[in-house]
Design a protein around this motif. Structure first.
Motif, PDB file in Angstrom:
ATOM      1  N   ALA A 167       0.830  -1.212   0.000  1.00 62.39           N
ATOM      2  CA  ALA A 167       0.000   0.000   0.000  1.00 62.39           C
ATOM      3  C   ALA A 167       0.862   1.258   0.000  1.00 62.39           C
ATOM      4  N   TYR A 168       1.918   1.265   0.835  1.00 65.89           N
ATOM      5  CA  TYR A 168       2.686   2.509   0.966  1.00 65.89           C
ATOM      6  C   TYR A 168       3.816   2.633  -0.057  1.00 65.89           C
ATOM      7  N   THR A 169       4.144   1.553  -0.764  1.00 67.07           N
ATOM      8  CA  THR A 169       5.019   1.700  -1.934  1.00 67.07           C
ATOM      9  C   THR A 169       4.229   2.446  -3.001  1.00 67.07           C
ATOM     10  N   SER A 170       3.008   1.964  -3.230  1.00 69.00           N
ATOM     11  CA  SER A 170       2.144   2.601  -4.224  1.00 69.00           C
ATOM     12  C   SER A 170       1.843   4.051  -3.824  1.00 69.00           C
ATOM     13  N   ASP A 171       1.515   4.246  -2.546  1.00 73.18           N
ATOM     14  CA  ASP A 171       1.156   5.591  -2.078  1.00 73.18           C
ATOM     15  C   ASP A 171       2.342   6.554  -2.167  1.00 73.18           C
ATOM     16  N   SER A 172       3.550   6.055  -1.844  1.00 74.62           N
ATOM     17  CA  SER A 172       4.740   6.920  -1.913  1.00 74.62           C
ATOM     18  C   SER A 172       4.972   7.368  -3.349  1.00 74.62           C
ATOM     19  N   LEU A 173       4.836   6.431  -4.295  1.00 71.77           N
ATOM     20  CA  LEU A 173       5.007   6.800  -5.711  1.00 71.77           C
ATOM     21  C   LEU A 173       3.950   7.820  -6.108  1.00 71.77           C
ATOM     22  N   GLN A 174       2.710   7.574  -5.681  1.00 70.73           N
ATOM     23  CA  GLN A 174       1.621   8.487  -6.005  1.00 70.73           C
ATOM     24  C   GLN A 174       1.864   9.876  -5.460  1.00 70.73           C
ATOM     25  N   LYS A 175       2.476   9.945  -4.276  1.00 72.13           N
ATOM     26  CA  LYS A 175       2.705  11.243  -3.639  1.00 72.13           C
ATOM     27  C   LYS A 175       3.981  11.908  -4.176  1.00 72.13           C
ATOM     28  N   VAL A 188       3.572  19.459 -16.213  1.00 74.58           N
ATOM     29  CA  VAL A 188       2.611  18.354 -16.169  1.00 74.58           C
ATOM     30  C   VAL A 188       3.265  17.150 -15.502  1.00 74.58           C
ATOM     31  N   PHE A 189       2.595  16.628 -14.480  1.00 75.24           N
ATOM     32  CA  PHE A 189       3.051  15.411 -13.809  1.00 75.24           C
ATOM     33  C   PHE A 189       2.225  14.245 -14.326  1.00 75.24           C
ATOM     34  N   ASN A 190       2.906  13.285 -14.948  1.00 76.25           N
ATOM     35  CA  ASN A 190       2.270  12.005 -15.309  1.00 76.25           C
ATOM     36  C   ASN A 190       2.939  10.948 -14.461  1.00 76.25           C
ATOM     37  N   PRO A 191       2.197  10.089 -13.785  1.00 76.30           N
ATOM     38  CA  PRO A 191       2.872   9.032 -13.022  1.00 76.30           C
ATOM     39  C   PRO A 191       3.740   8.169 -13.939  1.00 76.30           C
ATOM     40  N   THR A 219      -3.628  11.846 -15.189  1.00 77.31           N
ATOM     41  CA  THR A 219      -3.632  10.376 -15.115  1.00 77.31           C
ATOM     42  C   THR A 219      -3.308   9.795 -16.491  1.00 77.31           C
ATOM     43  N   ASN A 220      -2.469   8.765 -16.518  1.00 78.05           N
ATOM     44  CA  ASN A 220      -2.190   8.099 -17.795  1.00 78.05           C
ATOM     45  C   ASN A 220      -3.398   7.264 -18.204  1.00 78.05           C
ATOM     46  N   LEU A 221      -3.876   7.479 -19.425  1.00 83.71           N
ATOM     47  CA  LEU A 221      -5.020   6.692 -19.914  1.00 83.71           C
ATOM     48  C   LEU A 221      -4.527   5.379 -20.523  1.00 83.71           C
ATOM     49  N   PRO A 222      -5.297   4.309 -20.320  1.00 81.03           N
ATOM     50  CA  PRO A 222      -4.826   2.985 -20.758  1.00 81.03           C
ATOM     51  C   PRO A 222      -4.992   2.770 -22.251  1.00 81.03           C
ATOM     52  N   ILE A 223      -4.277   3.554 -23.035  1.00 82.80           N
ATOM     53  CA  ILE A 223      -4.312   3.365 -24.495  1.00 82.80           C
ATOM     54  C   ILE A 223      -2.888   3.434 -25.033  1.00 82.80           C
ATOM     55  N   ARG A 255       0.975  30.449 -23.394  1.00 79.90           N
ATOM     56  CA  ARG A 255       1.084  29.717 -22.118  1.00 79.90           C
ATOM     57  C   ARG A 255       1.775  28.388 -22.443  1.00 79.90           C
ATOM     58  N   VAL A 256       2.935  28.180 -21.823  1.00 84.13           N
ATOM     59  CA  VAL A 256       3.707  26.972 -22.106  1.00 84.13           C
ATOM     60  C   VAL A 256       3.359  25.910 -21.065  1.00 84.13           C
ATOM     61  N   VAL A 257       2.946  24.746 -21.548  1.00 81.21           N
ATOM     62  CA  VAL A 257       2.601  23.622 -20.659  1.00 81.21           C
ATOM     63  C   VAL A 257       3.536  22.470 -21.013  1.00 81.21           C
ATOM     64  N   SER A 258       4.350  22.084 -20.053  1.00 78.83           N
ATOM     65  CA  SER A 258       5.423  21.133 -20.355  1.00 78.83           C
ATOM     66  C   SER A 258       5.403  19.927 -19.432  1.00 78.83           C
ATOM     67  N   SER A 259       5.596  18.769 -20.018  1.00 80.79           N
ATOM     68  CA  SER A 259       5.665  17.548 -19.221  1.00 80.79           C
ATOM     69  C   SER A 259       7.002  17.444 -18.504  1.00 80.79           C
ATOM     70  N   LEU A 260       6.934  17.180 -17.231  1.00 81.04           N
ATOM     71  CA  LEU A 260       8.140  16.819 -16.475  1.00 81.04           C
ATOM     72  C   LEU A 260       7.648  15.807 -15.432  1.00 81.04           C
ATOM     73  N   PRO A 261       7.786  14.514 -15.749  1.00 84.55           N
ATOM     74  CA  PRO A 261       7.143  13.515 -14.892  1.00 84.55           C
ATOM     75  C   PRO A 261       7.652  13.505 -13.459  1.00 84.55           C
ATOM     76  N   HIS A 262       8.882  13.975 -13.238  1.00 80.04           N
ATOM     77  CA  HIS A 262       9.388  13.943 -11.870  1.00 80.04           C
ATOM     78  C   HIS A 262      10.529  14.934 -11.694  1.00 80.04           C
ATOM     79  N   PHE A 263      10.767  15.299 -10.443  1.00 77.92           N
ATOM     80  CA  PHE A 263      11.885  16.208 -10.159  1.00 77.92           C
ATOM     81  C   PHE A 263      13.205  15.459 -10.019  1.00 77.92           C
TER      82      PHE A 263
END
Lengths: 112, 349
Positions: free
Chosen positions: A66-74, B205-208, B243-247, B156-164
């Motif tokens: 649960a908290y691996t998933s939650d940490s990634l989500q956060k 933009v944050f995409n998981p 959210t990433n869409l499943p396509i 307006r610039v909108v840019s993907s950066l999935p993570h820091f």
């Protein structure tokens, strides 16, 4: 299907069912639980990482999932998650090791 | 990495993707039809609200091949919008008061008529959004002055950066993308983008980067702001959690990693009627590189055109007729209605 272990990952989704046989206590627990994980003096990401570390300390497979998933989500990354686990490991290891003072005391008491 | 299209992958075929989505629906009551959920929420048929955004996909050509890309864009894709089709978009725009034009791709800047198109939209006095992948700015000297060009037209610039962090960003978008994105962000900051008081908006933009949903947009924004400022001296305005869409390629990742069913279950379990009421397709018209009309960029990639009783191509644009249509939905729509909701503008609930 028969499981080869006591733990079934699908049971994690049934966590809410633990309130079935004691709704009032269950509700109070989940209200409290929800309150604890809200953003406060600590960010949601920090709380998820603390929960992940504690999950390892108490060796709860459900909580680790649960908290691996939650940490990634956060927004936590792998390095932060592994550091959190090492904090748990350091405390657990330290907790065992610090008892060696008692062992040393006892050994000295019994030795010439 | 090649696009699914160049690999002749089964998932390059939109009808095969729709089959996968419908099979998951048939797999059991755990994955109910999206239409049933909408009906329960009193939203079926899904109708448009006031048209606020014309989203134009000017082509699938891109300098990156991101693992989650719903467009299956990449350097090997050649489909791009012609200037003649852009002119049809401008003609349609001129008939309306649609306030925002949202340019996407691929890397929209790689279309040779991109700057001309921006200039023409700007002359019509509409707000322009460019979905910039950042690395295009540093990909070639001819793009180095894009920040100044954007600033000149108030884009307006909108840019993907999935993570820091570099690791999680590069895992999704390709080796070295994070470092090049930071260079581009600094170039945008240098002309005032993201800087308080400049009026030049830079949103990230944050995409998981994986099979999980985005967390709280506000919390993620705080984390991104702190980390990017502290570690890279980069500033920006808002973080949009999508959210990433499943396509397409994300569907490929889900299937190959064995996460497809559990991801769909997560989306269904997180269905939020408030998010459903605010889905972006209600206020957006999406135009494909060849001028075909769609309810959103995701439907566009699945070749799900607007309903048959509405105009099918921008050359026969008719705002009133489009307003009468029912929005086309399918199982992937769960992606926009999960949790806090997802749209090109981030969370919706």
């Amino acid at each position: 299907m028969e499981k080869s272990t006591y733990y079934n990952p699908a049971d994690l989704a049934k966590f809410g069912n633990v309130a079935d046989w004691q709704p009032e206590m269950g509700r109070k627990f989940f209200d409290y639980y929800g309150e604890v994980f809200k953003e406060g003096a600590l960010s949601e990401r920090e709380k998820a990482l603390i929960a992940l570390a504690v999950a390892h300390a108490v060796q709860c497979p459900y909580c680790i999932d649960a908290y691996t998933s939650d940490s990634l989500q956060k927004g936590a990354d792998e390095a932060q998650m592994m550091e959190a686990v090492h904090v748990a490991v350091a405390i657990k290891g330290g907790a065992a090791l610090v008892h060696s003072v008692q062992m040393m005391n006892k050994a000295k008491e019994l030795s010439m | 990495m090649k696009s699914l299209h160049a690999q002749h992958h089964a998932l390059a075929d939109s009808s095969y993707q729709l089959t996968v989505l419908s099979e998951a629906e048939a797999a059991g009551a755990r994955l109910p039809a999206f239409a049933h959920k909408l009906r329960e929420s009193g939203l079926l048929p899904l109708r448009p609200t006031e048209l606020a955004v014309m989203q134009v996909n000017v082509g699938k050509m891109c300098n990156q091949t991101c693992r989650h890309c719903h467009v299956d864009a990449g350097p090997d894709r050649t489909e791009i919008m012609t200037r003649a089709t852009m002119q049809l978009c401008l003609d349609a725009l001129a008939q309306t008061t649609i306030p925002v034009v949202d340019l996407t791709g691929g890397a929209p800047e790689m279309n040779p008529d991109f700057r001309w198109f921006v200039e023409q939209i700007s002359a019509l006095g509409r707000q322009i959004i460019v979905r910039c992948n950042l690395t295009i700015i540093v990909a070639n000297p001819k793009y180095y002055n894009l920040p100044e060009f954007f600033a000149r037209h108030g884009v307006r610039v909108v840019s993907s950066l999935p993570h820091f962090s570099a690791g999680r960003t590069d895992a999704q978008r390709g080796e070295g993308v994070f470092a090049r994105s930071i260079r581009a962000l600094r170039m945008l900051n240098a002309v005032g983008y993201g800087v308080e008081g400049s009026g030049l908006l830079l949103d990230l933009v944050f995409n998981p980067a994986g099979a999980f949903l985005p967390g709280s947009q506000a919390g993620l924004e705080r984390e991104f702001k702190q980390r990017l400022l502290r570690e890279h001296e980069v500033v920006f305005n808002n973080l949009l959690a999508i959210t990433n869409l499943p396509i397409s390629r994300f569907m490929e990742y889900l299937l190959e990693s064995g996460n497809y069913e559990s991801y769909m279950q997560k989306l269904v379990a997180a269905y939020n009627p408030v998010a459903a009421a605010n889905v972006m397709c209600r206020s957006t018209l999406s135009i494909g590189w060849d001028g075909q009309l769609y309810d959103c960029d995701f439907n566009q990639q699945l070749d799900l055109n607007v309903a048959q009783n509405a105009p099918q191509h921008i050359r026969s644009f008719d705002a009133a007729a489009l307003q009468e249509r029912a929005i086309v939905i399918n199982q992937h729509c769960y992606g926009c209605t999960a949790g806090a909701g997802s749209s090109c503008g981030g969370a919706t609930a």
